[in-house]
Design a protein around this motif. Structure first.
Motif, PDB file in Angstrom:
ATOM      1  N   THR A   3      -4.008 -56.831  75.343  1.00  0.00           N
ATOM      2  CA  THR A   3      -3.059 -56.746  75.660  1.00  0.00           C
ATOM      3  C   THR A   3      -2.424 -55.753  76.891  1.00  0.00           C
ATOM      4  O   THR A   3      -1.473 -56.586  77.628  1.00  0.00           O
ATOM      5  CB  THR A   3      -2.071 -57.018  74.292  1.00  0.00           C
ATOM      6  OG1 THR A   3      -2.296 -55.571  74.039  1.00  0.00           O
ATOM      7  CG2 THR A   3      -1.653 -57.798  73.830  1.00  0.00           C
ATOM      8  N   ALA A   4      -3.289 -54.602  77.165  1.00  0.00           N
ATOM      9  CA  ALA A   4      -3.347 -53.803  77.286  1.00  0.00           C
ATOM     10  C   ALA A   4      -3.507 -54.868  79.227  1.00  0.00           C
ATOM     11  O   ALA A   4      -2.952 -54.477  80.753  1.00  0.00           O
ATOM     12  CB  ALA A   4      -3.998 -52.799  77.719  1.00  0.00           C
ATOM     13  N   THR A   5      -4.158 -55.209  79.357  1.00  0.00           N
ATOM     14  CA  THR A   5      -4.730 -56.425  80.538  1.00  0.00           C
ATOM     15  C   THR A   5      -3.469 -57.740  81.213  1.00  0.00           C
ATOM     16  O   THR A   5      -3.611 -57.318  82.173  1.00  0.00           O
ATOM     17  CB  THR A   5      -6.245 -56.331  80.683  1.00  0.00           C
ATOM     18  OG1 THR A   5      -6.583 -57.079  80.299  1.00  0.00           O
ATOM     19  CG2 THR A   5      -7.084 -55.021  80.911  1.00  0.00           C
ATOM     20  N   ALA A  32      -2.343 -62.908  86.399  1.00  0.00           N
ATOM     21  CA  ALA A  32      -2.880 -61.960  86.351  1.00  0.00           C
ATOM     22  C   ALA A  32      -3.374 -60.987  85.495  1.00  0.00           C
ATOM     23  O   ALA A  32      -3.514 -60.830  84.303  1.00  0.00           O
ATOM     24  CB  ALA A  32      -3.371 -61.257  87.799  1.00  0.00           C
ATOM     25  N   ALA A  33      -1.213 -61.233  84.701  1.00  0.00           N
ATOM     26  CA  ALA A  33      -0.776 -60.800  83.490  1.00  0.00           C
ATOM     27  C   ALA A  33      -1.562 -61.192  82.627  1.00  0.00           C
ATOM     28  O   ALA A  33      -1.160 -60.920  81.337  1.00  0.00           O
ATOM     29  CB  ALA A  33       0.035 -59.673  84.016  1.00  0.00           C
ATOM     30  N   GLY A  34      -1.872 -62.838  83.319  1.00  0.00           N
ATOM     31  CA  GLY A  34      -1.816 -63.803  81.595  1.00  0.00           C
ATOM     32  C   GLY A  34      -0.885 -64.832  81.517  1.00  0.00           C
ATOM     33  O   GLY A  34      -0.838 -65.306  80.368  1.00  0.00           O
ATOM     34  N   ALA A  35       0.350 -64.616  82.028  1.00  0.00           N
ATOM     35  CA  ALA A  35       1.445 -65.545  82.417  1.00  0.00           C
ATOM     36  C   ALA A  35       0.890 -67.348  82.822  1.00  0.00           C
ATOM     37  O   ALA A  35      -0.129 -67.512  82.974  1.00  0.00           O
ATOM     38  CB  ALA A  35       2.591 -65.152  83.195  1.00  0.00           C
ATOM     39  N   THR A  36       1.542 -68.116  82.331  1.00  0.00           N
ATOM     40  CA  THR A  36       1.347 -69.234  82.683  1.00  0.00           C
ATOM     41  C   THR A  36       2.675 -69.572  83.310  1.00  0.00           C
ATOM     42  O   THR A  36       4.150 -69.201  82.832  1.00  0.00           O
ATOM     43  CB  THR A  36       2.126 -70.130  80.855  1.00  0.00           C
ATOM     44  OG1 THR A  36       1.062 -70.496  79.953  1.00  0.00           O
ATOM     45  CG2 THR A  36       1.997 -72.111  81.526  1.00  0.00           C
ATOM     46  N   ALA A  68      -6.613 -66.333  88.220  1.00  0.00           N
ATOM     47  CA  ALA A  68      -6.693 -64.613  88.518  1.00  0.00           C
ATOM     48  C   ALA A  68      -6.868 -64.648  86.529  1.00  0.00           C
ATOM     49  O   ALA A  68      -6.849 -62.788  86.272  1.00  0.00           O
ATOM     50  CB  ALA A  68      -5.833 -64.233  88.700  1.00  0.00           C
ATOM     51  N   GLY A  69      -6.440 -65.349  86.333  1.00  0.00           N
ATOM     52  CA  GLY A  69      -6.732 -65.266  84.264  1.00  0.00           C
ATOM     53  C   GLY A  69      -5.568 -65.899  83.216  1.00  0.00           C
ATOM     54  O   GLY A  69      -5.282 -65.710  82.683  1.00  0.00           O
ATOM     55  N   VAL A 244       0.339 -58.835  97.865  1.00  0.00           N
ATOM     56  CA  VAL A 244      -0.277 -58.344  96.833  1.00  0.00           C
ATOM     57  C   VAL A 244       0.269 -57.490  96.174  1.00  0.00           C
ATOM     58  O   VAL A 244       1.048 -57.274  95.439  1.00  0.00           O
ATOM     59  CB  VAL A 244      -1.959 -57.812  97.269  1.00  0.00           C
ATOM     60  CG1 VAL A 244      -1.946 -57.179  94.961  1.00  0.00           C
ATOM     61  CG2 VAL A 244      -2.962 -59.081  96.684  1.00  0.00           C
ATOM     62  N   TYR A 245       1.174 -56.644  96.813  1.00  0.00           N
ATOM     63  CA  TYR A 245       1.386 -55.832  97.044  1.00  0.00           C
ATOM     64  C   TYR A 245       3.809 -55.606  95.902  1.00  0.00           C
ATOM     65  O   TYR A 245       3.594 -55.046  95.263  1.00  0.00           O
ATOM     66  CB  TYR A 245       2.335 -54.499  98.073  1.00  0.00           C
ATOM     67  CG  TYR A 245       2.690 -53.195  97.844  1.00  0.00           C
ATOM     68  CD1 TYR A 245       1.657 -52.189  97.039  1.00  0.00           C
ATOM     69  CD2 TYR A 245       3.967 -52.237  99.119  1.00  0.00           C
ATOM     70  CE1 TYR A 245       2.336 -50.715  96.764  1.00  0.00           C
ATOM     71  CE2 TYR A 245       4.174 -50.903  98.301  1.00  0.00           C
ATOM     72  CZ  TYR A 245       3.479 -50.591  97.226  1.00  0.00           C
ATOM     73  OH  TYR A 245       3.800 -48.917  97.177  1.00  0.00           O
ATOM     74  N   VAL A 246       3.812 -56.627  96.574  1.00  0.00           N
ATOM     75  CA  VAL A 246       5.293 -57.412  95.744  1.00  0.00           C
ATOM     76  C   VAL A 246       4.808 -57.835  94.664  1.00  0.00           C
ATOM     77  O   VAL A 246       5.694 -57.876  93.879  1.00  0.00           O
ATOM     78  CB  VAL A 246       6.154 -57.607  96.913  1.00  0.00           C
ATOM     79  CG1 VAL A 246       5.339 -59.621  97.096  1.00  0.00           C
ATOM     80  CG2 VAL A 246       7.799 -58.237  96.416  1.00  0.00           C
ATOM     81  N   GLY A 247       3.547 -59.005  94.598  1.00  0.00           N
ATOM     82  CA  GLY A 247       3.438 -59.424  93.623  1.00  0.00           C
ATOM     83  C   GLY A 247       3.094 -58.378  92.492  1.00  0.00           C
ATOM     84  O   GLY A 247       3.631 -59.512  91.433  1.00  0.00           O
ATOM     85  N   ARG A 248       2.688 -57.392  93.027  1.00  0.00           N
ATOM     86  CA  ARG A 248       2.318 -56.380  91.088  1.00  0.00           C
ATOM     87  C   ARG A 248       3.646 -55.729  91.079  1.00  0.00           C
ATOM     88  O   ARG A 248       4.094 -55.277  89.754  1.00  0.00           O
ATOM     89  CB  ARG A 248       0.940 -55.686  91.736  1.00  0.00           C
ATOM     90  CG  ARG A 248      -0.030 -55.859  92.768  1.00  0.00           C
ATOM     91  CD  ARG A 248      -1.094 -54.685  91.973  1.00  0.00           C
ATOM     92  NE  ARG A 248      -2.162 -55.175  92.598  1.00  0.00           N
ATOM     93  CZ  ARG A 248      -3.699 -54.865  93.392  1.00  0.00           C
ATOM     94  NH1 ARG A 248      -3.794 -53.673  93.695  1.00  0.00           N
ATOM     95  NH2 ARG A 248      -4.426 -54.681  93.224  1.00  0.00           N
ATOM     96  N   ALA A 249       4.571 -55.482  91.920  1.00  0.00           N
ATOM     97  CA  ALA A 249       5.915 -55.040  91.935  1.00  0.00           C
ATOM     98  C   ALA A 249       6.928 -56.012  90.820  1.00  0.00           C
ATOM     99  O   ALA A 249       7.235 -55.665  89.921  1.00  0.00           O
ATOM    100  CB  ALA A 249       6.829 -55.106  92.840  1.00  0.00           C
ATOM    101  N   VAL A 250       6.107 -57.351  90.529  1.00  0.00           N
ATOM    102  CA  VAL A 250       6.976 -58.264  89.842  1.00  0.00           C
ATOM    103  C   VAL A 250       6.147 -58.243  88.511  1.00  0.00           C
ATOM    104  O   VAL A 250       7.156 -58.395  87.636  1.00  0.00           O
ATOM    105  CB  VAL A 250       7.812 -59.389  90.798  1.00  0.00           C
ATOM    106  CG1 VAL A 250       8.563 -60.755  90.177  1.00  0.00           C
ATOM    107  CG2 VAL A 250       8.473 -59.229  91.984  1.00  0.00           C
ATOM    108  N   ALA A 251       5.284 -57.878  88.402  1.00  0.00           N
ATOM    109  CA  ALA A 251       4.202 -58.685  87.285  1.00  0.00           C
ATOM    110  C   ALA A 251       4.471 -57.000  86.768  1.00  0.00           C
ATOM    111  O   ALA A 251       4.697 -56.985  85.552  1.00  0.00           O
ATOM    112  CB  ALA A 251       3.248 -58.435  87.740  1.00  0.00           C
TER     113      ALA A 251
END
Length: 306
Positions: A3-5, A32-36, A68-69, A244-251
């Motif tokens: 769950t951490a990843t 990448a954070a596991g979401a559908t 991405a997972g 990727v930057y804004v993608g990581r921000a929202v995630a």
């Protein structure tokens, strides 16, 4: 994976306008954070939108989410058509029974933007089309998707725009139609934050900086691999950021159990990078809006803003 990843495992997300650019990257990082992640847009492998780019499709975005997972699900949708958006939301409800994150990133109007002309000199039809693509689509999507989002407490709405509230409130974006289009999501997030409060929901608006979208790279004649070559002609391009930057921000926002502290606020990818500790794909932390503001009173070094 733990769950951490994959902190978004089991969460259901809709990224409206995920064909390319910020929307695609946000969808992939949520995956990448596991979401559908349900990804929508008008360009498919069978049909082009008015943007006219066949090189990016929603099917490809969905595949990238899965790789991405997460689980990517492509649903062709014109967000100007309420019946199509209604069918999309009904499908998510039928298949998942919930919606946890709504990202309103619909745009696709870059080809309509012209600078250096007064409002009355610009093409009226093109200007009104911008408002349709960047404002009306967001209103339709929120109207039809938020009722599913508020069925469970803790839902998140992310409006995506160009420019922070602080910057846009004091700067004219050089084209009135574009200015209106990019300020509207800021007010939408503010208003939705008020309306979602009683349901335990959060609404924010997020802006990338100088985004190296696929269209931007093509306009500069470079790729993501050699984008720095463009800085020889335009040194300020050195402060640009990958999607990727804004993608990581929202995630990061979506995974934050304390995200409600941001509700109603305007946030940038650089601001959230400082808060959550993520970087752009190359390990840097570009701050384009900080650089732009500093440029108004001096000649800042690009290196100081990466």
């Amino acid at each position: 994976m733990t769950t951490a990843t994959t902190p978004l495992r089991g969460r259901i997300c809709l990224v409206a306008g995920a064909t390319r650019g910020a929307g695609r990257a946000i969808a992939v990082q949520l995956g990448a954070a596991g979401a559908t992640v349900y990804v929508t847009g008008r360009t498919t492998r069978e049909k082009l939108s008015e943007v006219g780019r066949a090189t990016e499709t929603i099917e490809e975005t969905a595949e990238l989410v899965t790789a991405a997972g997460g689980e990517g699900i492509a649903v062709p949708t014109d967000h100007l058509e309420p019946d199509q958006v209604r069918a999309l939301v009904e499908r998510i409800d039928r298949e998942q029974g919930r919606l946890d994150v709504l990202v309103n990133d619909v745009w696709g109007g870059e080809h309509l933007v012209t600078f250096g002309k007064k409002t009355w000199e610009n093409d009226l039809a093109g200007g009104l089309r911008m408002l349709e693509l960047g404002v009306k689509t967001h209103a339709i999507t929120s109207h039809l998707a938020v009722p599913l989002l508020i069925r469970n407490p803790g839902g998140l709405v992310v409006e995506v725009t160009d420019g922070t509230a602080a910057y846009n409130s004091t700067h004219f974006r050089e084209n009135l139609y574009y200015d209106l289009t990019k300020n509207a999501p800021i007010r939408m997030a503010f208003g939705l934050a008020k309306e979602l409060e009683e349901f335990g929901g959060t609404a924010v608006v997020v802006t990338p900086g100088w985004l190296r979208s696929e269209q931007m790279l093509a306009a500069f004649g470079v790729t993501e691999e050699n984008w720095r070559d463009a800085t020889e002609r335009i040194p300020d391009f050195g402060v640009s950021e990958s999607p990727v930057y804004v993608g990581r921000a929202v995630a990061a926002l979506a995974a934050d159990p304390d995200r409600h502290r941001w509700t109603g606020r305007s946030l940038s990818s650089a601001q959230l990078a400082g808060e959550y500790g993520f970087t752009d794909a190359d390990g840097s932390r570009p701050d384009a809006w900080g650089f732009i503001v500093a440029s108004e009173t001096g000649k800042p070094d690009v290196a100081d803003y990466r």
